[in-house]
Write an enzyme that holds these catalytic residues in place. Structure first.
Site, PDB file in Angstrom:
ATOM      1  CB  SER A 185      -0.878   0.036   1.244  1.00  0.00           C
ATOM      2  OG  SER A 185      -2.171  -0.335   0.912  1.00  0.00           O
ATOM      3  CE1 TYR A 234      -3.580  -0.990  -5.613  1.00  0.00           C
ATOM      4  CE2 TYR A 234      -4.274  -3.275  -5.753  1.00  0.00           C
ATOM      5  CZ  TYR A 234      -4.031  -2.149  -5.001  1.00  0.00           C
ATOM      6  OH  TYR A 234      -4.218  -2.171  -3.639  1.00  0.00           O
ATOM      7  CE1 TYR A 294      -3.743  -0.504   4.922  1.00  0.00           C
ATOM      8  CE2 TYR A 294      -2.238  -1.131   6.671  1.00  0.00           C
ATOM      9  CZ  TYR A 294      -2.548  -1.065   5.332  1.00  0.00           C
ATOM     10  OH  TYR A 294      -1.672  -1.549   4.415  1.00  0.00           O
ATOM     11  CE  LYS A 333      -3.643   0.711  -1.620  1.00  0.00           C
ATOM     12  NZ  LYS A 333      -4.353   0.166  -0.462  1.00  0.00           N
ATOM     13  CB  VAL A 371      -0.429  -5.993   3.871  1.00  0.00           C
ATOM     14  CG1 VAL A 371      -1.717  -5.357   4.339  1.00  0.00           C
ATOM     15  CG2 VAL A 371      -0.410  -6.160   2.362  1.00  0.00           C
TER      16      VAL A 371
HETATM   17  N1  GLU Z   1      -1.714  -5.291  -2.688  1.00  0.00           N
HETATM   18  C1  GLU Z   1      -2.475  -5.161  -1.483  1.00  0.00           C
HETATM   19  C2  GLU Z   1      -3.950  -5.304  -1.767  1.00  0.00           C
HETATM   20  O1  GLU Z   1      -4.440  -4.734  -2.686  1.00  0.00           O
HETATM   21  C3  GLU Z   1      -2.156  -3.859  -0.827  1.00  0.00           C
HETATM   22  C4  GLU Z   1      -2.853  -3.717   0.477  1.00  0.00           C
HETATM   23  C5  GLU Z   1      -2.098  -3.004   1.543  1.00  0.00           C
HETATM   24  O2  GLU Z   1      -0.873  -3.014   1.636  1.00  0.00           O
HETATM   25  O3  GLU Z   1      -2.817  -2.422   2.367  1.00  0.00           O
HETATM   26  O4  GLU Z   1      -4.640  -6.010  -1.089  1.00  0.00           O
END
Ligand code: GLU
Length: 306
Positions: free
Chosen positions: A63, A190, A242, A66, A260
């Site tokens: 994430s 993605y 989060y 992002k 994650v």
């Molecule tokens: N590739 C992960 C997903 O889309 C990223 C989620 C994350 O790190 O919060 O579930």
């Protein structure tokens, strides 16, 4: 601000916290990570860096990418156009929430750091299917001062094979006209971006670049506009950690984004950037050892922005 010896001591003092977490397993390949791994890197705005613990070991960025996707979307698209599709508000739901596509305003994702918002941000990056991925990869390379970033093919394939929830989110967004075009292609980009391998130093440099108004303190290259960095960090404050974003802000006072894979980057405007990696995650999906380290570092180095 902190000595090498003290940084090493802190990593050792926080090792207990890694035992309180579990590695992510919903992407099967991530379950193979080492739960005891813990490292940290500090980068100041003059380009002086310092690492401790297992800071060189790489994990997938997940994430945290992002933030780079959002920065590229901001560079390619006026903010008001972007916010017609993606809102900038916190959410009480999980990062992969489907119910979070708010009912009013054409089911906009609530913010660019949950999966729906990141997929929609990627859609808004210029270049279409041929150019989007490369544009974000180039930006990530500049932000981290690392032109040799690579993708963990096994994690990428593992997520592509099992990422049905992200598929559901993306197709739902196509049905509500938030995105358009080839959904599988967009998801492929993605998943690849989430699988880029980074270490604590990469994350610390990326954070320090944000903290420095977009100018990379190691290379001197301007990677992003100062106003875009402020926007990206503002969303990190409210949505970067989060469901623990509020508590993390109280504990550390630092804009941060976690993934994650176990990484967290924390940007301290005017001071520097921190990158931590510890794959054992707490119940909110944040690195358990990483949170402990960042809390102690914020206190010892007086890093709170508040
Ligand atoms: N590739 C992960 C997903 O889309 C990223 C989620 C994350 O790190 O919060 O579930």
């Amino acid at each position: 601000m902190i000595t090498q010896q003290r940084l090493e001591e802190l990593v050792n003092e926080c090792a207990f916290a890694t035992k309180q977490g579990k590695v992510a397993s919903y992407i099967p390949k991530l379950a193979e990570a080492d739960p005891q791994q813990l490292g940290v890197y500090w980068m100041d705005l003059e380009g002086n860096g310092m690492g401790a613990g297992e800071w060189e070991k790489r994990v997938t960025v997940q994430s945290i990418v992002k933030v780079a996707i959002f920065l590229q979307a901001l560079a390619d698209c006026p903010l008001d156009e972007l916010t017609r599709r993606i809102s900038l508000n916190a959410t009480a739901e999980t990062f992969n929430s489907i119910v979070d596509l708010e009912v009013k305003n054409h089911h906009r994702p609530l913010n660019p750091y949950i999966n729906s918002g990141a997929i929609a941000s990627l859609y808004m990056v210029s270049g279409g299917p041929e150019g989007r991925l490369q544009r974000v990869m180039d930006l990530l390379g500049k932000l981290t001062a690392n032109d040799a970033l690579s993708i963990d093919e096994q994690v990428y394939v593992s997520e592509k094979q099992t990422g049905h929830r992200n598929r559901a989110i993306a197709y739902f967004m196509k049905s509500t006209q938030i995105i358009d075009g080839d959904v599988e292609q967009l998801l492929d980009e993605y998943f690849r971006l989430c699988s880029v391998k980074v270490n604590c130093r990469d994350l610390a440099i990326m954070a320090a670049t944000l903290a420095n108004g977009g100018k990379n303190p190691v290379t001197g290259v301007c990677c992003a506009r100062k106003s875009h960095c402020k926007t990206a960090m503002a969303v990190m404050v409210s949505c970067g950690m989060y469901g623990q974003s509020g508590e993390f802000l109280v504990r550390t006072g630092m804009p941060a984004k976690s993934g994650v894979g176990g990484g967290i980057m924390a940007a301290i405007p005017g001071k520097g950037g921190l990158g931590v990696v510890g794959p054992a995650l707490n119940e909110t999906g944040n690195s358990a050892g990483g949170i402990e380290l960042l809390s102690r570092l914020s206190d010892e180095m007086d890093l709170s922005i508040l």
